[in-house]
Write a protein that holds these residues in place. Structure first.
Motif, mmCIF file in Angstrom:
data_model
loop_
_atom_site.group_PDB
_atom_site.id
_atom_site.type_symbol
_atom_site.label_atom_id
_atom_site.label_comp_id
_atom_site.label_asym_id
_atom_site.label_seq_id
_atom_site.Cartn_x
_atom_site.Cartn_y
_atom_site.Cartn_z
ATOM 1 N N GLN A 291 4.846 3.739 5.281
ATOM 2 C CA GLN A 291 3.982 2.620 4.890
ATOM 3 C C GLN A 291 4.763 1.315 4.891
ATOM 4 O OE1 GLN A 291 2.819 2.494 0.774
ATOM 5 N NE2 GLN A 291 0.968 1.304 1.175
ATOM 6 N N LYS A 292 5.964 1.358 4.355
ATOM 7 C CA LYS A 292 6.792 0.146 4.290
ATOM 8 C C LYS A 292 7.126 -0.356 5.686
ATOM 9 C CE LYS A 292 11.095 -1.624 2.254
ATOM 10 N NZ LYS A 292 12.277 -1.281 1.423
ATOM 11 N N ARG A 293 7.497 0.571 6.582
ATOM 12 C CA ARG A 293 7.829 0.164 7.949
ATOM 13 C C ARG A 293 6.614 -0.392 8.678
ATOM 14 N NH1 ARG A 293 10.860 4.935 8.156
ATOM 15 N NH2 ARG A 293 9.314 5.914 9.500
ATOM 16 N N ALA A 294 5.465 0.221 8.444
ATOM 17 C CA ALA A 294 4.248 -0.232 9.112
ATOM 18 C C ALA A 294 3.866 -1.636 8.662
ATOM 19 C CB ALA A 294 3.103 0.740 8.824
ATOM 20 N N ILE A 295 4.051 -1.918 7.389
ATOM 21 C CA ILE A 295 3.741 -3.252 6.874
ATOM 22 C C ILE A 295 4.693 -4.280 7.473
ATOM 23 C CG2 ILE A 295 3.726 -4.700 4.798
ATOM 24 C CD1 ILE A 295 2.811 -2.218 3.229
ATOM 25 N N VAL A 296 5.991 -3.942 7.489
ATOM 26 C CA VAL A 296 6.990 -4.859 8.041
ATOM 27 C C VAL A 296 6.724 -5.123 9.524
ATOM 28 C CG1 VAL A 296 9.433 -5.096 8.615
ATOM 29 C CG2 VAL A 296 8.771 -4.298 6.351
ATOM 30 N N ALA A 297 6.302 -4.065 10.235
ATOM 31 C CA ALA A 297 6.058 -4.192 11.667
ATOM 32 C C ALA A 297 4.748 -4.892 11.980
ATOM 33 C CB ALA A 297 6.063 -2.807 12.319
ATOM 34 N N GLY A 298 3.902 -5.131 10.966
ATOM 35 C CA GLY A 298 2.611 -5.753 11.218
ATOM 36 C C GLY A 298 1.667 -4.830 11.958
ATOM 37 N N SER A 299 1.840 -3.514 11.796
ATOM 38 C CA SER A 299 1.033 -2.535 12.509
ATOM 39 C C SER A 299 -0.412 -2.561 12.047
ATOM 40 C CB SER A 299 1.613 -1.134 12.280
ATOM 41 O OG SER A 299 0.688 -0.137 12.650
ATOM 42 N N SER A 300 -1.319 -2.198 12.965
ATOM 43 C CA SER A 300 -2.724 -2.074 12.583
ATOM 44 C C SER A 300 -2.923 -0.930 11.603
ATOM 45 C CB SER A 300 -3.593 -1.844 13.823
ATOM 46 O OG SER A 300 -3.198 -0.658 14.486
ATOM 47 N N ALA A 301 -1.938 -0.039 11.491
ATOM 48 C CA ALA A 301 -2.022 1.081 10.554
ATOM 49 C C ALA A 301 -1.410 0.750 9.203
ATOM 50 C CB ALA A 301 -1.307 2.300 11.139
ATOM 51 N N GLY A 302 -0.774 -0.393 9.080
ATOM 52 C CA GLY A 302 -0.046 -0.720 7.861
ATOM 53 C C GLY A 302 -0.881 -1.500 6.876
ATOM 54 N N GLY A 303 -0.720 -1.194 5.607
ATOM 55 C CA GLY A 303 -1.401 -1.937 4.553
ATOM 56 C C GLY A 303 -0.873 -1.533 3.201
ATOM 57 N N GLU A 304 -0.928 -2.465 2.244
ATOM 58 C CA GLU A 304 -0.475 -2.156 0.884
ATOM 59 C C GLU A 304 -1.438 -1.232 0.166
ATOM 60 O OE1 GLU A 304 1.792 -5.694 -1.140
ATOM 61 O OE2 GLU A 304 -0.092 -6.424 -0.302
ATOM 62 N N HIS A 305 -2.690 -1.222 0.594
ATOM 63 C CA HIS A 305 -3.739 -0.490 -0.117
ATOM 64 C C HIS A 305 -3.838 0.941 0.417
ATOM 65 C CE1 HIS A 305 -5.531 -4.247 -1.908
ATOM 66 N NE2 HIS A 305 -4.739 -4.727 -0.976
ATOM 67 N N LEU A 306 -3.593 1.915 -0.451
ATOM 68 C CA LEU A 306 -3.642 3.325 -0.066
ATOM 69 C C LEU A 306 -5.077 3.836 -0.160
ATOM 70 C CD1 LEU A 306 -0.529 4.705 -1.996
ATOM 71 C CD2 LEU A 306 -0.760 4.554 0.487
ATOM 72 N N CYS A 307 -5.587 4.364 0.940
ATOM 73 C CA CYS A 307 -6.927 4.954 0.918
ATOM 74 C C CYS A 307 -6.821 6.410 1.342
ATOM 75 C CB CYS A 307 -7.875 4.196 1.855
ATOM 76 S SG CYS A 307 -9.578 4.787 1.731
ATOM 77 N N PHE A 308 -7.194 7.317 0.437
ATOM 78 C CA PHE A 308 -7.069 8.751 0.681
ATOM 79 C C PHE A 308 -8.381 9.288 1.247
ATOM 80 C CE2 PHE A 308 -3.831 7.719 -2.355
ATOM 81 C CZ PHE A 308 -2.758 8.531 -2.015
ATOM 82 N N MET A 309 -8.255 10.119 2.282
ATOM 83 C CA MET A 309 -9.434 10.662 2.957
ATOM 84 C C MET A 309 -9.419 12.179 2.929
ATOM 85 S SD MET A 309 -10.686 10.082 6.906
ATOM 86 C CE MET A 309 -11.080 8.363 6.601
#
Length: 679
Positions: A384-402
């Motif tokens: 999650q941290k790497r995805a946020i830093v990378a600006g990925s479309s999969a990255g976000g601070e908000h965790l949504c469980f499915m």
């Protein structure tokens, strides 16, 4: 001297808008005009009564007392009369006026009870609202109409102990500050014990008159019925530091401290107070509004009322609709709610098909193999941290469980969510309806394009970054990362010092795939910003409003990182123009489409690195098309090939200025890239 000049300038500006408001009121303006002039500022005392009536849509409304027989025969009539006498005794009016005022108040309450088929109780909070309205010297019919509108628009229904407004508020507190929520749960302090009067009369009995008048000025101009939840949230979270120190004090002492907090507000605090509430609102999933609007504020939705009332107290965390989830993660990184989706279904279900941006965390591991589950959770946070830093479309601070969407299968999912809440993880939510609802939403709206969002189960899987570069894919031992790698884009934020990847890579494609050719992007290439009468972009499909994030327009226009803003119109289906605003930050472009009542939909948010072409019509230069996509060098021709993945079409009165600053900002980003490459 400078401070004096600044103060003089501010006073002059205030005098100008107040004069403009006076003129507009004299000419019979509507709510939108008031909003445009006041910008949600506090209203001068002499204009407040008229402005409030406009905001409540009751100006010159029918006199409801005309056909009433003036019969005071309610079972609780004596209690109503007694409470009215006590209220009037606190007023500073002349004694000769008090008898008439008391009669007016009793008439208002009696007629309201009869027309709405409700019962008056001593602690219902109605008299607090009426006392504030009395300060504006309304006539009896005006007083009733304003009171009726306030009650039906802004006071949540069923503000009783252990009822749904307070269960919902606890979910919002849990979402934003799980540590404080857990502390209060441990103390067995529920929101209805300290906030019941805040909700019943919108803080009317908790603040002094001048404060509440200014608060309601802003409240009525925002026209957001859920604002009371976020105002209460600001108060509770701001009290956290002191409350956490009261660990060894009694439950009653903590409740008393919370109750005293609104009384500490000063008139000068209101602007910041309401802005903070808007900030929390913008950082909250928007789909809860649609689910709770009917049960809490709409009169004619009894079915929805019972359904939510029976479920909200059992909700483990805030629900998020799959439509909001899909739309949020189609967009580029930026402000607002961005989700990191955690798919908790068993491995065989996940492998048969899953959201392309989802991280897999098998919920069965929690009981079957706790050590492996703990390692997987560590990997989740790292990814999650790497995805946020990378600006990925999969990255976000908000965790949504499915989960799967089936109650029996999702029992372990609830245990996983509880585990993260015990860790005091902020921004935890659950995808409403699970994977089954996700597939249904995609089939309804995106027939033929499911592979854009789902991989596995026979859908055409897009190559991962590793596959596309010819590298070997990770082994099964690192499957958590290999599944995720198909959507991680190595576009990073400037703060990480990886601007090269930020420009060279773009977001996950969103709607269409068109292609074209050009030379190096932007650098000395007129064709990128061209005049074209026959642009090749197709018809746009605009998502439903329920899928878009809804924010306060005023808060966004005042954001410190917004460098430029232009009024414009969003072009929908080529022939519909919708009032909008184009915003530009150092790294992103935003389109906010007006939604009324001071709110706006985030129609589009794009990284500047994804802009590949800006075109205009020769015969209508104000019509600007922004095209987004990728630009990669062909290994054979050595030319850059542009792949356009999406477009936005705007009618901008100041199109020349807008295009100029967008181009300039893109060039700055490219210059920074050049400097990094040379370094």
């Amino acid at each position: 001297m400078a401070e004096l000049e600044e103060e003089t300038h501010e006073n002059l500006e205030e005098a100008n808008w107040v004069k403009e408001l006076e003129t507009a009121l004299e000419n019979g303006c509507d709510f939108g005009t008031v909003r445009n002039i006041t910008k949600c500022k506090a209203i001068p005392n002499r204009l407040r009564s008229q402005v409030w009536q406009i905001c409540l849509n009751v100006l010159d409304k029918y006199d409801m007392f005309t056909n009433w027989e003036e019969v005071f025969d309610l079972p609780e009539q004596s209690l109503i009369r007694e409470d009215c006498q006590q209220l009037v005794a606190t007023l500073e009016n002349e004694e000769s006026e008090k008898c008439s005022i008391q009669c007016d108040i009793e008439s208002v309450i009696t007629l309201y009870c009869k027309s709405e088929n409700v019962h008056y109780s001593k602690d219902c909070g109605w008299l607090g609202i009426i006392k504030v309205l009395l300060s504006l010297k309304f006539q009896r019919s005006e007083l009733y109409n304003c009171f009726f509108s306030m009650m039906n628009r802004y006071v949540p229904r069923d503000c009783q102990i252990n009822e749904k407004p307070f269960h919902l508020f606890r979910l919002l507190l849990l979402y934003h500050d799980p540590q404080l929520c857990s502390f209060l749960d441990t103390k067995k302090i529920s929101p209805d014990q300290y906030a019941i009067h805040w909700f019943r009369n919108l803080f009317a009995t908790s603040c002094n008159l001048e404060v509440i008048q200014k608060m309601w000025d802003v409240y009525l101009q925002h026209a957001d019925p859920f604002l009371v939840f976020f105002l209460a949230l600001v108060i509770v979270i701001n009290a956290k530091e002191e409350v956490m120190k009261m660990e060894h004090e009694s439950k009653e002492a903590i409740i008393k401290y919370f109750e005293s907090m609104p009384g500490q507000l000063e008139p000068n605090d209101i602007e910041d107070f309401c802005s903070l509430a808007q900030y929390y609102a913008s950082r909250t999933p928007q789909s809860f509004r649609k689910e709770f609007q009917g049960p809490l504020f709409d009169v004619h939705k009894p079915g929805a009322k019972e359904a939510v009332a029976s479920n909200v107290s059992q909700m483990l965390c805030l629900p998020v609709s799959v439509r909001e989830l899909l739309h949020a993660n189609q967009l580029g990184s930026g402000e607002g709610v961005r989700y990191f989706v955690v798919d908790c279904r068993p491995a065989e279900q996940y492998n048969s098909g899953h959201l392309v941006t989802a991280f897999h965390l098998d919920s069965n591991l929690l009981l079957d193999n706790p050590d492996e589950f703990a390692r997987a959770v560590d990997a989740l946070f790292a990814t999650q941290k790497r995805a946020i830093v990378a600006g990925s479309s999969a990255g976000g601070e908000h965790l949504c469980f499915m989960g799967s969407g089936h109650e029996q299968e999702d029992q372990y999912l609830h245990m996983v969510i509880a585990n993260f809440l015990q860790r005091k993880c902020q921004y935890v939510s659950q995808a409403e309806g699970g994977y089954e609802a996700l597939i249904a939403a995609l089939q309804d709206d995106l027939v033929g394009s499911i592979s854009e969002f789902i991989v596995g189960g026979g859908t055409e899987k897009k190559p991962s970054l590793l596959e596309s570069s010819g590298e070997t894919a990770p082994s099964k031992s690192s499957s958590l990362f290999s599944r995720f790698s198909s959507v991680v884009k190595t576009k990073s934020m400037e703060m990480t010092g990886k601007l090269k990847d930020y420009i060279a890579n773009t977001e996950h494609p969103e709607n269409r795939h068109l292609s074209g050719k050009s030379g190096h992007r932007y650098r000395n290439q007129v064709s990128v910003f061209s005049i074209d009468d026959n642009s090749s972009d197709g018809e746009d499909v605009m998502p439903g409003d329920e899928e878009l994030e809804k924010v306060s327009l005023d808060v966004w226009l005042k954001k410190p990182d917004v460098k430029h803003q232009f009024q414009c119109q969003f072009v929908q289906d080529r022939n519909t123009l919708l009032p909008s605003h184009l915003l530009l930050t150092d790294s992103h472009l935003y389109i906010l489409r007006e939604a009324g009542s001071g709110m706006a939909f985030i129609q589009s948010r794009r990284s500047l690195g994804s802009v590949v072409r800006i075109t205009s019509k020769r015969k209508q230069p104000e019509l600007i098309t922004f095209q987004y996509g990728t630009s990669e060098k062909n290994s054979l021709t050595k030319e850059s090939e542009v792949q356009v993945t999406d477009t936005d079409r705007l009618f901008i009165p100041k199109a020349g200025d807008a295009v100029k600053v967008v181009k300039l900002q893109i060039m700055r980003v490219l210059d920074a890239l050049d400097e990094q490459q040379q370094g």
